[in-house]
Scaffold this motif. Structure first.
Motif, mmCIF file in Angstrom:
data_model
loop_
_atom_site.group_PDB
_atom_site.id
_atom_site.type_symbol
_atom_site.label_atom_id
_atom_site.label_comp_id
_atom_site.label_asym_id
_atom_site.label_seq_id
_atom_site.Cartn_x
_atom_site.Cartn_y
_atom_site.Cartn_z
ATOM 1 N N ALA A 155 118.791 18.002 88.377
ATOM 2 C CA ALA A 155 118.837 16.561 88.603
ATOM 3 C C ALA A 155 117.470 16.019 89.020
ATOM 4 N N VAL A 156 116.785 16.750 89.918
ATOM 5 C CA VAL A 156 115.453 16.315 90.375
ATOM 6 C C VAL A 156 114.465 16.308 89.210
ATOM 7 N N VAL A 161 111.124 13.653 84.874
ATOM 8 C CA VAL A 161 110.796 13.467 83.453
ATOM 9 C C VAL A 161 110.936 12.004 83.074
ATOM 10 N N ALA A 162 112.016 11.377 83.540
ATOM 11 C CA ALA A 162 112.249 9.968 83.221
ATOM 12 C C ALA A 162 111.206 9.060 83.866
ATOM 13 N N ALA A 163 110.793 9.411 85.099
ATOM 14 C CA ALA A 163 109.840 8.568 85.829
ATOM 15 C C ALA A 163 108.391 8.863 85.461
ATOM 16 N N GLY A 164 108.129 10.013 84.829
ATOM 17 C CA GLY A 164 106.758 10.380 84.478
ATOM 18 C C GLY A 164 105.929 10.752 85.685
ATOM 19 N N THR A 165 106.531 11.499 86.611
ATOM 20 C CA THR A 165 105.819 11.912 87.822
ATOM 21 C C THR A 165 105.764 13.431 87.914
ATOM 22 N N GLN A 166 104.773 13.932 88.644
ATOM 23 C CA GLN A 166 104.546 15.365 88.747
ATOM 24 C C GLN A 166 105.545 16.036 89.688
ATOM 25 N N LEU A 167 105.709 17.361 89.477
ATOM 26 C CA LEU A 167 106.569 18.184 90.325
ATOM 27 C C LEU A 167 105.727 19.266 90.990
ATOM 28 N N ASP A 168 106.146 19.646 92.186
ATOM 29 C CA ASP A 168 105.469 20.681 92.951
ATOM 30 C C ASP A 168 106.519 21.702 93.372
ATOM 31 N N PHE A 169 106.293 23.004 93.092
ATOM 32 C CA PHE A 169 107.314 23.997 93.443
ATOM 33 C C PHE A 169 106.719 25.394 93.503
ATOM 34 N N ASP A 170 107.469 26.294 94.165
ATOM 35 C CA ASP A 170 107.155 27.717 94.150
ATOM 36 C C ASP A 170 107.835 28.322 92.929
ATOM 37 N N TYR A 171 107.130 29.233 92.235
ATOM 38 C CA TYR A 171 107.730 29.839 91.041
ATOM 39 C C TYR A 171 107.574 31.353 91.094
ATOM 40 N N LEU A 172 108.679 32.051 90.838
ATOM 41 C CA LEU A 172 108.698 33.509 90.796
ATOM 42 C C LEU A 172 108.645 33.936 89.337
ATOM 43 N N ASN A 173 107.516 34.502 88.898
ATOM 44 C CA ASN A 173 107.401 34.867 87.489
ATOM 45 C C ASN A 173 108.098 36.198 87.211
ATOM 46 N N ASP A 184 103.230 18.830 85.193
ATOM 47 C CA ASP A 184 103.652 17.591 84.535
ATOM 48 C C ASP A 184 104.902 17.926 83.721
ATOM 49 N N PRO A 185 106.099 17.509 84.151
ATOM 50 C CA PRO A 185 107.325 17.849 83.409
ATOM 51 C C PRO A 185 107.406 17.061 82.104
ATOM 52 N N ALA A 220 109.623 16.535 94.482
ATOM 53 C CA ALA A 220 109.217 15.465 93.570
ATOM 54 C C ALA A 220 108.078 14.687 94.220
ATOM 55 N N THR A 221 107.073 14.344 93.445
ATOM 56 C CA THR A 221 105.924 13.601 93.966
ATOM 57 C C THR A 221 105.885 12.207 93.344
ATOM 58 N N ASP A 222 105.024 11.367 93.895
ATOM 59 C CA ASP A 222 104.803 10.040 93.320
ATOM 60 C C ASP A 222 103.585 10.003 92.408
ATOM 61 N N GLU A 223 102.964 11.175 92.201
ATOM 62 C CA GLU A 223 101.748 11.255 91.400
ATOM 63 C C GLU A 223 102.092 11.170 89.911
ATOM 64 N N PRO A 224 101.530 10.221 89.167
ATOM 65 C CA PRO A 224 101.828 10.120 87.721
ATOM 66 C C PRO A 224 101.359 11.368 86.987
#
Length: 324
Positions: A155-156, A161-173, A184-185, A220-224
Protein backbone atom coordinates in the motif's frame (compact mmCIF):
# COMPACT_ATOMS: atom_id res chain seq x y z
CA UNK A 1 -55.05 9.66 -4.76
CA UNK A 2 -52.47 7.06 -5.85
CA UNK A 3 -52.35 6.28 -9.56
CA UNK A 4 -53.35 2.71 -10.40
CA UNK A 5 -51.03 0.85 -12.70
CA UNK A 6 -52.53 -0.48 -15.90
CA UNK A 7 -53.03 -4.26 -16.13
CA UNK A 8 -50.22 -6.07 -17.88
CA UNK A 9 -50.72 -7.32 -21.40
CA UNK A 10 -49.84 -10.95 -22.17
CA UNK A 11 -46.54 -10.00 -23.80
CA UNK A 12 -45.61 -7.82 -20.82
CA UNK A 13 -46.46 -10.64 -18.40
CA UNK A 14 -44.19 -13.04 -20.29
CA UNK A 15 -41.29 -10.56 -20.26
CA UNK A 16 -41.91 -9.93 -16.56
CA UNK A 17 -41.80 -13.65 -15.72
CA UNK A 18 -38.68 -14.20 -17.82
CA UNK A 19 -36.94 -11.42 -15.90
CA UNK A 20 -38.31 -12.46 -12.50
CA UNK A 21 -36.96 -16.03 -12.56
CA UNK A 22 -33.22 -15.14 -12.86
CA UNK A 23 -33.78 -12.25 -10.43
CA UNK A 24 -35.01 -14.70 -7.78
CA UNK A 25 -32.33 -17.26 -8.60
CA UNK A 26 -29.68 -14.62 -8.06
CA UNK A 27 -30.87 -14.03 -4.48
CA UNK A 28 -31.13 -16.41 -1.57
CA UNK A 29 -34.08 -14.52 -0.14
CA UNK A 30 -36.02 -11.42 -1.15
CA UNK A 31 -39.19 -9.81 0.19
CA UNK A 32 -42.28 -9.36 -1.96
CA UNK A 33 -42.14 -5.61 -1.34
CA UNK A 34 -38.50 -5.36 -2.48
CA UNK A 35 -39.11 -7.41 -5.63
CA UNK A 36 -42.27 -5.45 -6.48
CA UNK A 37 -40.40 -2.15 -6.12
CA UNK A 38 -37.56 -3.47 -8.30
CA UNK A 39 -39.92 -4.35 -11.18
CA UNK A 40 -42.31 -1.44 -10.62
CA UNK A 41 -45.42 -3.62 -10.11
CA UNK A 42 -48.04 -4.01 -7.41
CA UNK A 43 -47.27 -6.47 -4.64
CA UNK A 44 -50.37 -8.44 -5.59
CA UNK A 45 -49.07 -8.81 -9.15
CA UNK A 46 -45.72 -9.98 -7.81
CA UNK A 47 -47.39 -12.60 -5.60
CA UNK A 48 -49.44 -13.89 -8.54
CA UNK A 49 -46.29 -14.17 -10.62
CA UNK A 50 -44.49 -16.15 -7.90
CA UNK A 51 -47.43 -18.55 -7.62
CA UNK A 52 -47.33 -19.02 -11.40
CA UNK A 53 -43.61 -19.77 -11.29
CA UNK A 54 -44.26 -22.41 -8.63
CA UNK A 55 -46.44 -24.40 -11.04
CA UNK A 56 -44.06 -24.01 -14.00
CA UNK A 57 -41.40 -26.36 -15.21
CA UNK A 58 -40.45 -28.90 -17.86
CA UNK A 59 -42.00 -32.37 -18.10
CA UNK A 60 -39.68 -35.30 -17.56
CA UNK A 61 -39.01 -38.33 -19.72
CA UNK A 62 -42.61 -39.51 -19.33
CA UNK A 63 -43.87 -36.18 -20.71
CA UNK A 64 -45.80 -35.77 -17.47
CA UNK A 65 -45.06 -33.32 -14.72
CA UNK A 66 -43.54 -34.93 -11.64
CA UNK A 67 -42.70 -33.03 -8.38
CA UNK A 68 -39.06 -32.65 -9.40
CA UNK A 69 -40.01 -31.14 -12.75
CA UNK A 70 -41.48 -27.96 -11.26
CA UNK A 71 -40.08 -24.91 -9.55
CA UNK A 72 -40.77 -24.81 -5.83
CA UNK A 73 -40.60 -22.16 -3.14
CA UNK A 74 -40.61 -22.05 0.66
CA UNK A 75 -44.38 -21.73 0.96
CA UNK A 76 -44.52 -21.05 4.71
CA UNK A 77 -42.06 -18.18 4.31
CA UNK A 78 -44.06 -16.87 1.36
CA UNK A 79 -47.50 -17.06 2.96
CA UNK A 80 -46.57 -15.99 6.49
CA UNK A 81 -43.59 -13.64 6.04
CA UNK A 82 -44.04 -12.35 2.49
CA UNK A 83 -40.53 -13.64 1.69
CA UNK A 84 -39.58 -15.43 -1.54
CA UNK A 85 -37.07 -18.28 -1.41
CA UNK A 86 -36.64 -20.65 -4.36
CA UNK A 87 -36.07 -24.16 -3.01
CA UNK A 88 -36.01 -26.01 -6.34
CA UNK A 89 -35.07 -24.88 -9.83
CA UNK A 90 -35.62 -26.62 -13.16
CA UNK A 91 -34.51 -26.17 -16.76
CA UNK A 92 -31.80 -23.63 -15.93
CA UNK A 93 -30.18 -26.27 -13.72
CA UNK A 94 -29.33 -28.17 -16.91
CA UNK A 95 -27.02 -25.43 -18.16
CA UNK A 96 -23.23 -25.92 -17.76
CA UNK A 97 -21.93 -24.99 -14.30
CA UNK A 98 -18.59 -24.67 -12.61
CA UNK A 99 -17.52 -27.79 -10.75
CA UNK A 100 -16.96 -27.52 -7.01
CA UNK A 101 -13.16 -27.43 -7.56
CA UNK A 102 -13.42 -24.77 -10.27
CA UNK A 103 -15.66 -22.60 -8.10
CA UNK A 104 -13.32 -23.03 -5.10
CA UNK A 105 -10.33 -21.97 -7.23
CA UNK A 106 -12.14 -18.88 -8.49
CA UNK A 107 -13.30 -17.98 -4.98
CA UNK A 108 -9.73 -18.29 -3.69
CA UNK A 109 -8.56 -15.96 -6.45
CA UNK A 110 -11.24 -13.42 -5.58
CA UNK A 111 -10.31 -13.62 -1.91
CA UNK A 112 -6.72 -12.84 -2.88
CA UNK A 113 -7.88 -9.83 -4.92
CA UNK A 114 -10.06 -8.59 -2.08
CA UNK A 115 -7.02 -8.74 0.24
CA UNK A 116 -5.14 -6.18 -1.84
CA UNK A 117 -5.35 -2.63 -0.48
CA UNK A 118 -6.98 -1.14 -3.56
CA UNK A 119 -9.79 -3.72 -3.45
CA UNK A 120 -10.48 -3.58 0.28
CA UNK A 121 -14.14 -3.50 1.34
CA UNK A 122 -15.46 -3.95 -2.18
CA UNK A 123 -18.92 -5.46 -1.80
CA UNK A 124 -19.02 -6.50 -5.45
CA UNK A 125 -16.24 -9.07 -4.88
CA UNK A 126 -18.10 -10.59 -1.93
CA UNK A 127 -21.29 -10.73 -3.98
CA UNK A 128 -19.51 -12.47 -6.84
CA UNK A 129 -18.00 -15.07 -4.49
CA UNK A 130 -21.47 -15.81 -3.12
CA UNK A 131 -22.87 -16.24 -6.64
CA UNK A 132 -20.07 -18.63 -7.56
CA UNK A 133 -20.76 -20.72 -4.46
CA UNK A 134 -24.50 -20.88 -5.21
CA UNK A 135 -24.03 -21.56 -8.92
CA UNK A 136 -21.56 -24.43 -8.64
CA UNK A 137 -22.62 -27.98 -9.43
CA UNK A 138 -21.76 -28.92 -5.82
CA UNK A 139 -20.80 -27.08 -2.67
CA UNK A 140 -17.23 -25.71 -3.11
CA UNK A 141 -14.63 -26.54 -0.49
CA UNK A 142 -14.21 -23.90 2.17
CA UNK A 143 -11.12 -21.87 1.29
CA UNK A 144 -9.46 -18.87 2.86
CA UNK A 145 -6.56 -16.73 1.69
CA UNK A 146 -4.57 -15.27 4.53
CA UNK A 147 -3.50 -11.67 4.38
CA UNK A 148 0.12 -11.22 3.35
CA UNK A 149 2.72 -9.58 5.55
CA UNK A 150 3.55 -7.38 2.57
CA UNK A 151 0.05 -5.87 2.29
CA UNK A 152 0.98 -2.74 4.25
CA UNK A 153 4.26 -2.41 2.37
CA UNK A 154 2.43 -2.77 -0.93
CA UNK A 155 0.00 0.00 0.00
CA UNK A 156 2.82 2.43 0.89
CA UNK A 157 4.67 1.68 -2.35
CA UNK A 158 1.54 2.10 -4.49
CA UNK A 159 0.96 5.53 -2.92
CA UNK A 160 4.57 6.52 -3.65
CA UNK A 161 4.33 5.38 -7.28
CA UNK A 162 1.15 7.41 -7.72
CA UNK A 163 2.61 10.48 -5.99
CA UNK A 164 6.02 10.27 -7.71
CA UNK A 165 8.00 10.38 -4.48
CA UNK A 166 11.08 8.48 -3.33
CA UNK A 167 11.16 5.54 -0.91
CA UNK A 168 13.74 4.76 1.75
CA UNK A 169 14.14 1.23 3.17
CA UNK A 170 16.43 -1.52 4.40
CA UNK A 171 16.83 -4.35 1.89
CA UNK A 172 18.07 -7.90 2.45
CA UNK A 173 19.55 -9.18 -0.81
CA UNK A 174 19.83 -12.82 -1.89
CA UNK A 175 23.33 -13.05 -0.37
CA UNK A 176 22.04 -12.14 3.07
CA UNK A 177 23.48 -8.63 3.00
CA UNK A 178 21.38 -5.79 4.37
CA UNK A 179 21.76 -2.25 3.03
CA UNK A 180 19.84 1.02 3.22
CA UNK A 181 18.40 1.95 -0.17
CA UNK A 182 16.91 5.15 -1.61
CA UNK A 183 14.76 4.30 -4.63
CA UNK A 184 12.62 6.05 -7.23
CA UNK A 185 9.63 3.63 -7.43
CA UNK A 186 8.60 3.11 -11.05
CA UNK A 187 6.57 -0.10 -11.27
CA UNK A 188 5.06 -2.87 -9.13
CA UNK A 189 4.75 -6.39 -10.54
CA UNK A 190 3.77 -9.78 -9.18
CA UNK A 191 4.76 -13.35 -9.95
CA UNK A 192 2.49 -15.91 -8.30
CA UNK A 193 2.23 -14.80 -4.66
CA UNK A 194 5.35 -12.62 -4.68
CA UNK A 195 5.38 -8.85 -5.31
CA UNK A 196 8.33 -6.92 -6.72
CA UNK A 197 9.24 -3.24 -6.85
CA UNK A 198 11.19 -2.00 -9.86
CA UNK A 199 12.86 1.37 -9.64
CA UNK A 200 15.98 3.48 -9.89
CA UNK A 201 18.36 2.57 -7.07
CA UNK A 202 20.34 5.66 -6.06
CA UNK A 203 22.94 3.51 -4.26
CA UNK A 204 23.65 1.36 -7.35
CA UNK A 205 22.81 4.18 -9.82
CA UNK A 206 20.90 1.68 -11.93
CA UNK A 207 17.51 0.00 -12.31
CA UNK A 208 17.02 -2.67 -9.68
CA UNK A 209 14.27 -5.12 -8.68
CA UNK A 210 13.31 -5.55 -5.00
CA UNK A 211 11.16 -8.31 -3.53
CA UNK A 212 8.68 -6.81 -1.11
CA UNK A 213 9.06 -9.46 1.60
CA UNK A 214 12.77 -8.50 1.87
CA UNK A 215 12.01 -4.83 2.45
CA UNK A 216 12.12 -3.61 6.05
CA UNK A 217 11.76 -0.27 7.82
CA UNK A 218 10.05 1.27 4.79
CA UNK A 219 9.66 5.04 4.86
CA UNK A 220 7.80 7.20 2.39
CA UNK A 221 9.50 10.54 1.72
CA UNK A 222 8.35 13.85 0.28
CA UNK A 223 11.34 13.97 -2.08
CA UNK A 224 10.26 13.89 -5.77
CA UNK A 225 11.68 11.05 -7.82
CA UNK A 226 14.73 11.85 -9.95
CA UNK A 227 13.89 9.46 -12.78
CA UNK A 228 10.42 8.93 -14.19
CA UNK A 229 9.26 5.87 -16.20
CA UNK A 230 9.83 7.75 -19.46
CA UNK A 231 13.39 8.71 -18.48
CA UNK A 232 14.72 5.15 -18.15
CA UNK A 233 14.20 1.85 -19.92
CA UNK A 234 12.76 -0.93 -17.80
CA UNK A 235 13.93 -4.36 -19.05
CA UNK A 236 11.25 -6.64 -20.46
CA UNK A 237 12.25 -9.43 -18.07
CA UNK A 238 11.79 -9.03 -14.34
CA UNK A 239 15.17 -10.52 -13.44
CA UNK A 240 18.35 -9.15 -14.97
CA UNK A 241 21.64 -11.00 -14.72
CA UNK A 242 24.89 -9.55 -13.38
CA UNK A 243 28.55 -10.60 -13.86
CA UNK A 244 28.50 -11.99 -10.30
CA UNK A 245 25.69 -14.51 -11.00
CA UNK A 246 26.37 -18.22 -10.52
CA UNK A 247 25.49 -20.76 -13.25
CA UNK A 248 23.73 -23.95 -12.25
CA UNK A 249 23.09 -26.88 -14.57
CA UNK A 250 19.60 -28.31 -14.29
CA UNK A 251 17.29 -30.82 -15.91
CA UNK A 252 13.66 -29.77 -16.23
CA UNK A 253 10.50 -30.87 -18.00
CA UNK A 254 10.27 -29.25 -21.44
CA UNK A 255 6.76 -27.98 -20.64
CA UNK A 256 8.14 -26.02 -17.65
CA UNK A 257 10.75 -24.06 -19.62
CA UNK A 258 8.45 -21.00 -19.98
CA UNK A 259 8.20 -20.83 -16.18
CA UNK A 260 11.96 -20.38 -15.73
CA UNK A 261 12.81 -18.57 -18.95
CA UNK A 262 13.90 -15.43 -17.04
CA UNK A 263 16.58 -17.48 -15.24
CA UNK A 264 18.10 -19.00 -18.39
CA UNK A 265 20.98 -16.92 -19.81
CA UNK A 266 20.86 -15.86 -23.45
CA UNK A 267 22.59 -18.43 -25.62
CA UNK A 268 22.58 -21.16 -22.95
CA UNK A 269 22.59 -24.62 -24.63
CA UNK A 270 19.45 -26.73 -24.32
CA UNK A 271 19.72 -30.49 -24.77
CA UNK A 272 16.22 -31.99 -25.02
CA UNK A 273 15.60 -35.72 -24.75
CA UNK A 274 12.42 -37.67 -23.91
CA UNK A 275 10.57 -34.53 -22.83
CA UNK A 276 13.36 -33.37 -20.51
CA UNK A 277 15.71 -30.44 -21.13
CA UNK A 278 19.22 -29.95 -19.77
CA UNK A 279 20.25 -26.32 -19.56
CA UNK A 280 21.66 -23.71 -17.18
CA UNK A 281 20.10 -21.08 -14.97
CA UNK A 282 21.73 -18.12 -13.28
CA UNK A 283 21.24 -17.33 -9.60
CA UNK A 284 22.72 -14.70 -7.33
CA UNK A 285 23.42 -17.34 -4.67
CA UNK A 286 22.94 -21.10 -4.40
CA UNK A 287 20.41 -20.53 -1.64
CA UNK A 288 18.27 -18.78 -4.24
CA UNK A 289 17.68 -22.20 -5.80
CA UNK A 290 15.47 -23.21 -2.89
CA UNK A 291 12.44 -21.23 -4.02
CA UNK A 292 12.95 -22.22 -7.66
CA UNK A 293 13.09 -25.93 -6.84
CA UNK A 294 10.18 -25.70 -4.38
CA UNK A 295 7.96 -24.16 -7.05
CA UNK A 296 8.80 -26.97 -9.50
CA UNK A 297 8.98 -29.94 -7.15
CA UNK A 298 9.37 -33.18 -9.12
CA UNK A 299 9.79 -31.19 -12.34
CA UNK A 300 13.25 -29.63 -11.92
CA UNK A 301 16.46 -31.38 -10.84
CA UNK A 302 19.73 -29.66 -9.94
CA UNK A 303 22.66 -31.45 -11.64
CA UNK A 304 25.78 -29.36 -11.11
CA UNK A 305 27.84 -27.97 -9.40
CA UNK A 306 28.01 -30.23 -6.31
CA UNK A 307 27.72 -27.25 -3.96
CA UNK A 308 24.38 -26.31 -5.49
CA UNK A 309 23.11 -29.89 -5.14
CA UNK A 310 24.26 -29.97 -1.51
CA UNK A 311 22.45 -26.72 -0.62
CA UNK A 312 19.17 -27.89 -2.15
CA UNK A 313 19.44 -31.40 -0.66
CA UNK A 314 20.08 -30.08 2.86
CA UNK A 315 17.18 -27.66 2.55
CA UNK A 316 14.82 -30.46 1.39
CA UNK A 317 16.03 -32.78 4.15
CA UNK A 318 15.45 -30.13 6.81
CA UNK A 319 11.92 -29.60 5.52
CA UNK A 320 11.15 -33.33 5.53
CA UNK A 321 12.41 -33.71 9.10
CA UNK A 322 9.83 -31.20 10.32
CA UNK A 323 7.08 -33.70 9.41
CA UNK A 324 8.61 -36.55 11.37
Amino acid sequence: MAERRKPMQAQDKLAFLLALVPYLMDRDRVSVAEAAEHFGVEKAQLRDAVRLIAVSGIPGETNQYQPGDLFDIAWDDFEENDQIVLTHQVAIDDSPRFSAREAAALIAGLQYLSALPENADRDVIGSLMAKLARGASAAPSQVAVAGSETDETLAVIRDAVAAGTQLDFDYLNSRGERERRRVDPLRIESIDQDWYLRGWDHLRTAIRTFRLDRIDDLRATDEPITYRPGDVTLPETLFEGTPDDLLVQIEVSASAIPLIIDYIPDGAPRDERDGRVRTSVRVAHYHGLKRLVAGLSGVLTVLDPPEARRVVAEWARAGAERYQ
